[in-house]
Motif scaffolding. Structure first.
Motif, PDB file in Angstrom:
ATOM      1  N   THR A  27       0.834  -1.186   0.000  1.00 33.43           N
ATOM      2  CA  THR A  27       0.000   0.000   0.000  1.00 33.43           C
ATOM      3  C   THR A  27       0.874   1.244   0.000  1.00 33.43           C
ATOM      4  O   THR A  27       2.104   1.145  -0.106  1.00 33.43           O
ATOM      5  CB  THR A  27      -0.968  -0.017   1.197  1.00 33.43           C
ATOM      6  OG1 THR A  27      -1.892   1.067   1.070  1.00 33.43           O
ATOM      7  CG2 THR A  27      -0.227   0.087   2.520  1.00 33.43           C
ATOM      8  N   ASN A  34      -4.497   4.345   4.692  1.00 36.01           N
ATOM      9  CA  ASN A  34      -3.274   3.557   4.880  1.00 36.01           C
ATOM     10  C   ASN A  34      -2.123   4.539   5.065  1.00 36.01           C
ATOM     11  O   ASN A  34      -1.872   5.370   4.205  1.00 36.01           O
ATOM     12  CB  ASN A  34      -3.004   2.642   3.679  1.00 36.01           C
ATOM     13  CG  ASN A  34      -3.823   2.979   2.441  1.00 36.01           C
ATOM     14  OD1 ASN A  34      -4.882   2.420   2.221  1.00 36.01           O
ATOM     15  ND2 ASN A  34      -3.328   3.904   1.632  1.00 36.01           N
ATOM     16  N   THR A  84      -5.269   1.039  -1.065  1.00 34.39           N
ATOM     17  CA  THR A  84      -6.688   0.976  -1.327  1.00 34.39           C
ATOM     18  C   THR A  84      -6.892   1.403  -2.775  1.00 34.39           C
ATOM     19  O   THR A  84      -6.643   2.554  -3.109  1.00 34.39           O
ATOM     20  CB  THR A  84      -7.438   1.921  -0.371  1.00 34.39           C
ATOM     21  OG1 THR A  84      -7.042   1.652   0.974  1.00 34.39           O
ATOM     22  CG2 THR A  84      -8.926   1.811  -0.502  1.00 34.39           C
TER      23      THR A  84
END
Length: 249
Positions: A27, A34, A84
């Motif tokens: 990520t 995040n 994400t």
């Protein structure tokens, strides 16, 4: 009886083998979903991913890096998932998906107090917009007709460019925009964009049993209300996630 036991063992072997494999989650720094805090990777999406992986009995690693690198790793390395990640038509067949970690409206933001008021798309296209390399928002901007797009390695750099006047506009999610406002960052909403689903995008060679396990646990997380509780713990309760001055569903 021995024959039956042998048959059962053989039928369960592929599932056991798949679950024994390690998934690599990658990520970027993109609060509040995040990000790194006190040396630990945390955030709304991180909490969800770790929760569903543990519930599914899947071993995993978690690493944070620039978005373009994370995206490329997930696309090219088996058993690697990036989040994400914005889900769109172009990306559908490039990954296997676990959705939704969140649903959100996109918004173009500007510096607080600048002259770009009552912004229309026609006016916005005349301005300089910034985003991150490999981010799905770049494709969204290009589809809208933006030509002058400044690319950076991560959202923090893009935000600094916006605040310093090096770019005029920056696309982000409404939830991230609200977090920036809550943190006292001097930005304002300039123009709403289309809504977006975000999820976990996994390499296409990832065993289907692992994907099915993650999706099943994410479905449970949503249905039992734990996803909403995670959002609330980060200061984004459900009511503020679904309404924003004419936000589309």
């Amino acid at each position: 009886m021995k024959t039956l036991l042998l048959t059962l063992c053989l039928s369960l072997a592929p599932l056991s083998l798949a679950l024994a494999e390690t998934l690599h989650f990658v990520t970027e720094e993109y609060a509040p979903f995040n990000y790194t805090k006190d040396g630990k990777i945390t955030g709304i999406a991180v909490d969800q991913v770790e929760t569903i992986a543990k519930a599914a009995g899947i071993d995993y690693t978690l690493e944070i890096m620039p978005w373009a690198r994370a995206f490329a790793m997930a696309e090219n390395q088996p058993n690697t998932c990036v989040f994400t990640t914005g889900y769109n038509r172009e990306r559908t067949k490039r990954f296997i998906w676990v959705n939704p970690l969140l649903k959100d409206q996109m918004v173009l933001i500007k510096r607080q107090g600048d002259a770009h008021n009552g912004l229309t798309l026609a006016k916005a296209l005349e301005l300089k917009v910034g985003s991150q390399r490999g981010d799905f928002a770049v494709e969204a901007l290009e589809l809208l007709g933006f030509k002058n797009i400044d690319l950076a390695a991560d959202i923090d750099i893009t935000l600094r460019k916006l605040l310093s006047g090096r770019i005029d506009l920056m696309p982000t999610s409404v939830k991230t925009y609200k977090k920036l406002i809550k943190d006292g960052i001097p930005v304002e909403k300039a123009m709403l964009m289309d809504g977006q689903i975000y999820g976990l995008a996994c390499n296409r060679q990832t065993p289907q049993q692992l994907i099915a396990g993650l999706q099943a646990e994410l479905d449970k997380l949503i249905l039992n209300g734990d996803q909403d509780r995670i959002f609330t713990a980060y200061g984004l309760p459900p009511d503020t996630r679904t309404a924003d001055n004419g936000m589309k569903n």
